[in-house]
Design a protein around this motif. Sequence first.
Motif, PDB file in Angstrom:
ATOM      1  N   HIS A 306       0.870  -1.167   0.002  1.00 49.10           N
ATOM      2  CA  HIS A 306       0.128  -0.002  -0.045  1.00 49.10           C
ATOM      3  C   HIS A 306       0.979   1.380  -0.080  1.00 49.10           C
ATOM      4  CE1 HIS A 306      -3.503  -2.358   0.598  1.00 49.10           C
ATOM      5  NE2 HIS A 306      -3.139  -2.829   1.866  1.00 49.10           N
ATOM      6  N   VAL A 307       2.084   1.349  -0.132  1.00 51.88           N
ATOM      7  CA  VAL A 307       3.067   2.289   0.086  1.00 51.88           C
ATOM      8  C   VAL A 307       3.062   2.977  -1.074  1.00 51.88           C
ATOM      9  CG1 VAL A 307       5.474   2.892   0.203  1.00 51.88           C
ATOM     10  CG2 VAL A 307       4.551   1.447   1.800  1.00 51.88           C
ATOM     11  N   PRO A 308       3.038   2.584  -2.118  1.00 54.02           N
ATOM     12  CA  PRO A 308       2.779   3.484  -3.317  1.00 54.02           C
ATOM     13  C   PRO A 308       1.704   4.417  -3.558  1.00 54.02           C
ATOM     14  CG  PRO A 308       3.604   1.148  -4.500  1.00 54.02           C
ATOM     15  CD  PRO A 308       3.089   1.181  -2.812  1.00 54.02           C
ATOM     16  N   GLU A 309       0.457   3.671  -2.869  1.00 52.35           N
ATOM     17  CA  GLU A 309      -0.632   4.657  -3.130  1.00 52.35           C
ATOM     18  C   GLU A 309      -0.571   5.747  -2.150  1.00 52.35           C
ATOM     19  OE1 GLU A 309      -5.290   4.388  -1.498  1.00 52.35           O
ATOM     20  OE2 GLU A 309      -4.087   2.745  -1.811  1.00 52.35           O
ATOM     21  N   ALA A 310       0.363   5.639  -0.912  1.00 55.37           N
ATOM     22  CA  ALA A 310       0.676   6.764   0.141  1.00 55.37           C
ATOM     23  C   ALA A 310       1.353   7.487  -0.501  1.00 55.37           C
ATOM     24  CB  ALA A 310       0.824   6.018   1.313  1.00 55.37           C
ATOM     25  N   VAL A 311       2.361   7.224  -1.358  1.00 54.18           N
ATOM     26  CA  VAL A 311       3.383   8.166  -1.692  1.00 54.18           C
ATOM     27  C   VAL A 311       2.874   9.017  -2.858  1.00 54.18           C
ATOM     28  CG1 VAL A 311       5.685   8.201  -3.125  1.00 54.18           C
ATOM     29  CG2 VAL A 311       5.411   6.578  -1.124  1.00 54.18           C
ATOM     30  N   ALA A 312       2.070   8.347  -3.608  1.00 50.23           N
ATOM     31  CA  ALA A 312       1.568   9.106  -4.733  1.00 50.23           C
ATOM     32  C   ALA A 312       0.561  10.436  -3.959  1.00 50.23           C
ATOM     33  CB  ALA A 312       0.593   8.490  -5.582  1.00 50.23           C
ATOM     34  N   ALA A 313      -0.178  10.073  -2.929  1.00 52.80           N
ATOM     35  CA  ALA A 313      -0.896  11.029  -2.400  1.00 52.80           C
ATOM     36  C   ALA A 313      -0.092  12.130  -1.813  1.00 52.80           C
ATOM     37  CB  ALA A 313      -1.945  10.321  -1.142  1.00 52.80           C
ATOM     38  N   CYS A 314       0.978  11.659  -1.027  1.00 51.35           N
ATOM     39  CA  CYS A 314       1.916  12.491  -0.555  1.00 51.35           C
ATOM     40  C   CYS A 314       2.598  13.438  -1.750  1.00 51.35           C
ATOM     41  CB  CYS A 314       3.024  11.986   0.240  1.00 51.35           C
ATOM     42  SG  CYS A 314       2.511  11.080   1.891  1.00 51.35           S
ATOM     43  N   GLY A 315       2.983  12.952  -2.743  1.00 50.46           N
ATOM     44  CA  GLY A 315       3.659  13.675  -3.911  1.00 50.46           C
ATOM     45  C   GLY A 315       2.514  14.684  -4.285  1.00 50.46           C
ATOM     46  N   GLU A 316       1.207  14.272  -4.450  1.00 51.83           N
ATOM     47  CA  GLU A 316       0.334  15.288  -5.153  1.00 51.83           C
ATOM     48  C   GLU A 316      -0.054  16.555  -4.001  1.00 51.83           C
ATOM     49  OE1 GLU A 316      -2.821  12.720  -6.259  1.00 51.83           O
ATOM     50  OE2 GLU A 316      -1.534  11.491  -7.841  1.00 51.83           O
ATOM     51  N   ARG A 345      12.216   5.704  -6.895  1.00 49.57           N
ATOM     52  CA  ARG A 345      11.892   6.448  -8.235  1.00 49.57           C
ATOM     53  C   ARG A 345      10.689   7.433  -8.257  1.00 49.57           C
ATOM     54  NH1 ARG A 345      13.821   1.797 -10.943  1.00 49.57           N
ATOM     55  NH2 ARG A 345      11.744   0.773 -10.980  1.00 49.57           N
ATOM     56  N   GLN A 346       9.782   6.710  -7.374  1.00 49.52           N
ATOM     57  CA  GLN A 346       8.425   7.347  -7.264  1.00 49.52           C
ATOM     58  C   GLN A 346       8.559   8.498  -6.378  1.00 49.52           C
ATOM     59  OE1 GLN A 346       5.160   5.202  -5.011  1.00 49.52           O
ATOM     60  NE2 GLN A 346       3.555   6.422  -5.924  1.00 49.52           N
ATOM     61  N   ALA A 347       9.228   8.356  -5.225  1.00 51.08           N
ATOM     62  CA  ALA A 347       9.346   9.530  -4.450  1.00 51.08           C
ATOM     63  C   ALA A 347       9.997  10.685  -5.090  1.00 51.08           C
ATOM     64  CB  ALA A 347      10.236   9.074  -3.203  1.00 51.08           C
ATOM     65  N   ARG A 348      11.232  10.507  -5.697  1.00 54.75           N
ATOM     66  CA  ARG A 348      12.139  11.346  -6.404  1.00 54.75           C
ATOM     67  C   ARG A 348      11.311  12.002  -7.596  1.00 54.75           C
ATOM     68  NH1 ARG A 348      18.046   8.382  -6.876  1.00 54.75           N
ATOM     69  NH2 ARG A 348      18.548   8.362  -4.897  1.00 54.75           N
ATOM     70  N   SER A 349      10.185  11.210  -8.123  1.00 57.22           N
ATOM     71  CA  SER A 349       9.569  11.896  -9.328  1.00 57.22           C
ATOM     72  C   SER A 349       8.715  13.235  -8.691  1.00 57.22           C
ATOM     73  CB  SER A 349       8.802  11.008  -9.964  1.00 57.22           C
ATOM     74  OG  SER A 349       7.714  10.637  -9.144  1.00 57.22           O
ATOM     75  N   TYR A 350       8.327  12.979  -7.419  1.00 56.56           N
ATOM     76  CA  TYR A 350       7.656  14.178  -6.845  1.00 56.56           C
ATOM     77  C   TYR A 350       8.433  15.349  -6.139  1.00 56.56           C
ATOM     78  CZ  TYR A 350       3.322  11.536  -7.682  1.00 56.56           C
ATOM     79  OH  TYR A 350       2.237  10.883  -8.301  1.00 56.56           O
ATOM     80  N   GLY A 351      10.021  15.117  -6.169  1.00 59.08           N
ATOM     81  CA  GLY A 351      10.813  15.832  -5.674  1.00 59.08           C
ATOM     82  C   GLY A 351      10.818  15.821  -4.047  1.00 59.08           C
ATOM     83  N   MET A 352      10.601  14.395  -3.468  1.00 63.04           N
ATOM     84  CA  MET A 352      10.798  14.090  -2.264  1.00 63.04           C
ATOM     85  C   MET A 352      11.788  13.414  -2.032  1.00 63.04           C
ATOM     86  SD  MET A 352       6.682  13.258  -1.144  1.00 63.04           S
ATOM     87  CE  MET A 352       6.519  11.841  -2.261  1.00 63.04           C
ATOM     88  N   ARG A 353      12.562  13.308  -0.839  1.00 65.58           N
ATOM     89  CA  ARG A 353      13.522  12.615  -0.484  1.00 65.58           C
ATOM     90  C   ARG A 353      12.974  11.592   0.737  1.00 65.58           C
ATOM     91  NH1 ARG A 353      19.518  13.759  -0.136  1.00 65.58           N
ATOM     92  NH2 ARG A 353      19.475  11.638  -0.900  1.00 65.58           N
ATOM     93  N   LEU A 354      13.549  10.474   0.915  1.00 60.01           N
ATOM     94  CA  LEU A 354      13.063   9.604   1.900  1.00 60.01           C
ATOM     95  C   LEU A 354      14.011   8.847   2.656  1.00 60.01           C
ATOM     96  CD1 LEU A 354      13.105   6.123   1.099  1.00 60.01           C
ATOM     97  CD2 LEU A 354      11.763   6.710  -0.731  1.00 60.01           C
ATOM     98  N   ILE A 355      13.789   8.539   3.958  1.00 59.46           N
ATOM     99  CA  ILE A 355      14.811   7.808   5.103  1.00 59.46           C
ATOM    100  C   ILE A 355      14.081   6.374   5.021  1.00 59.46           C
ATOM    101  CG2 ILE A 355      15.386   7.543   7.290  1.00 59.46           C
ATOM    102  CD1 ILE A 355      15.551  10.672   7.336  1.00 59.46           C
TER     103      ILE A 355
END
Length: 958
Positions: A306-316, A345-355
């Motif tokens: 379910h992480v990809p869905e959460a990351v997409a929501a965060c990016g948007e 790749r998904q996080a960076r596409s939205y300009g986010m960094r992740l730990i």
Amino acid sequence: MQTPVDGPEETPADRHAYPSHWEADVVLRDGGTARIRPIAPADADRLVSFFEQVSDESKYYRFFAPYPRLSAKDVHRFTHHDYVDRVGLAATIGGEFIATVRYDRIDAQGRAASSRPAEGSPAPGAVPDEAEVAFLVQDAHQGRGVASALLEHIAAVARERGIRRFAAEVLPANTKMVKVFTDAGYQQKRSFEDGVVRLELDLEPTDRSVAVQRAREQRAEARSVQRLLAPGSVAVIGVGRAEDSVGRAVLRNLLRAGFTGPLHAVNRAFPDAALAEGVEGVPAHRSVRDIPGDVDLAVVTVPAEHVPEAVAACGEHGVQGLVVLSAGYAESGPGGRDRQRALVRQARSYGMRLIGPNAFGVINTSADVRLNASLAPELAAPGRIGLFTQSGAIGIALLSRLHRRGSGLTGISTFVSAGNRADVSGNDVLQYWYDDPDTDVALMYLESIGNPRKFTRLARRTAAAKPLVVVQGARHSGIAPTGHAGAATRLPHATVSALLRQAGVIRVDTVTELVDAGLLLAGQPLPAGPRVAILGNSESLGLLTYDACVAEGLRPLPPRDLTTAATPEDFRAALGAALAADTCDAAVVTVIPSLGESSRRGQGETLATALRAAAASCPTKPVAVVHVELGGLAEALSAAASTKPHAPGARPADQPPAAPPEAPAPPPHARIPAYPAPERAVRALAEAVTYAQWRRDIAEPGKVPEYDDIDEQGAAALIEGLLARSGDPHGLTLGPDDAQDLLGRYGITVRPALPAPDADAAADAARRLGYPVALKTTAPHLRHRPDLGGVRLDLADEDQLRRAYRELTQALGRPAELRPVVQAMVARGVDTVVRAGHDAAAGAVLSFGLAGAASELLGDTAHRLIPVTDRDARTLVRSIRTAPLLFGWRGSAPVDAAALEELLQRVSRLVDDHPEVVTVSLEPVVVAQEGLSVLSGTVRLAPPPARDDLGPRSLPAY
């Protein structure tokens, strides 16, 4: 920047394949990320949409005229490139363009040119090497450093395609773009003509351009970590209804720590009641998209699927960064590794960094933040120690140990447990700590070093400002944890350790030593030397401390026994006198409890007060205490000014937490570290002494010497010719003559060794060289192994030579197997080995040791990164354990150390000047009282390895 000159429309035959190796993720000035990639024909709609969002003023600056929209011809020209003479790059976020840059190769008259000579055109050497360059940055993203990052990448592309200069025409009012060029650090020419500023940039990297690039890298990466550690608001995604869910635990930890900003609980399955009432007193939402206002940090705890869905929501929603605690990624196998790549790749596409993923979390104890976005149930005590771990279990252990050792002294400023470190790594955290005013000491537990070359560079810079202590796990197994991605180094752990120490890193072996060293460095000044005063009320404990000092290379003074009847006042007076003496650089106090229960009561606090008073009388010298079963002493010594955090617990969402009272930082002399054993205190002190000496040494850095007899150009031509004749893309090992020729161009003379396939040939060789001679085998299984009997020395005449030849072949085999050679005898001395080589991850390394099986067995070899300075060469010779054999051990004559140091520097120059020289081995090098003799030299050449540290800024590819 006006419209580039139109060139001929390319045909399919003109186009090159899409250069995917130009794609890169970069960190921008504000800490966000963007992706840089070549522009392709499929980008037509993206280009039009991008252009529509650019202001009229920015379009005017770009085209020198009103340019409201792009024509179909413009779109075709700006999206169709041959990737040689016409190249366009775009910076993207969320798949959409935010900036573009383009170059067009031009000739001397400024007309469109081609790198492929047409019929009747000049020779290939006359291909134009200049290009016109132009930028366009969306107004909303100006000031983020996008143009500077694009310039670095388009310059690297241009160099790859044979372009050496950029030309740009800029309107004087476009000061931002003028500054992009002038601040880049390249050599440049500037002129003003017809109302336009013309700039010409030489694209060859300079010391200044590299320094500018690295300074920008530091600011950007530090800012990206700061956004994760000091968010203004936090959303926890995956706050379950179960009391023991991970998400709910993280939310409670944030509340318990008293986080200073808004908190939000997110779960797509929240019932309407939860949305109305909140969870744990904070607003609840089914998606990050539903949160009103900005969210700076999202802590993701949902299952991996379910992480990809959460990351997409965060990016948007514009979330700035992620901490992913979810497991099920690279640590779980190949499928998880693919999932991890997709996550990055998904996080960076939205300009986010992740730990993370698979992280334990992050902590920031600053009173302005009070962030505990981790699984630690309590916020750690505030302090001056920064802590980074790649293991959640080790992170728990370190936080626990620091907590047990007392508050104030041993608290932390920030804590990062990076898990699989798929994105944010120890390098990024080092960039943040470098100029973090709240961190005085950095502690790191590493299980792998993904980019040793960059880590060493950053560690050296950080260590010059504040102590950096590192313990590395998995150092003997050679197996990095499965979740960790990164370039592997072929270097043994001992070599990596030596290189880190050269960079000023305090290398320790255990987590206990990590904490011990951190205690001392956080609370005490650096010692001015190795002289240690020892005093206490136990003679035996004093003697153990003395022995530990000797074992660690310190210079202990005779222990002073105060006897068991000593009072706190006796301790104060003795310590004050010891610190006041010019013969003392540091002091270790040993304490055992006095006899009798009544005398123990309150003894710890009273003694701590006395010791702090004595230390205050000489605040420039460090003090450590060794105590045995004296309850309360360690706590009393470190509790000079407790900064234990306030834990407000749950609070209503609309009620800000009460700020805890500020506690004054205790002065250094008030924070004395205490240890339960002498060897632990002394080991920590020894590391501080070594580090302090390194700090003094770098204040006067050595120099890379110049030698008039070095033929650098001749060596380059020889190397080019040898590689061309070989034709092997993997390189070649030079024959003896070519190796001697190449080494000789750098002033390294190898003694000739003439082949002796039979006794007559041996005798002929000896006559040519002159007696006395040596006869030795060169077969691989006997080479450099005199202990196996393959060497005969001091053969004074032909009879001795023939007899030795006969004995050698009878004992070891036929001449064809032994490959015997004859060599003239040289002056007796100490046999040594000098080697240099390239490691793909760490770079070029110079190694030195004594020859022989004993040194190899004990691993007694020292290493330095190339280029080696005169100071490096001097310390390299003296850093092996067997170094006394070079300097007159047991009455032997000392050897010519200066000649040996010069040889080391010449080998370093050879490898540094010519990256095609991938290995050099000189063995043996006989160092005599005067001069030295190189008896054998082996050189291997190969196409130069890629230098990822000299290219444009980019995040590791994923």
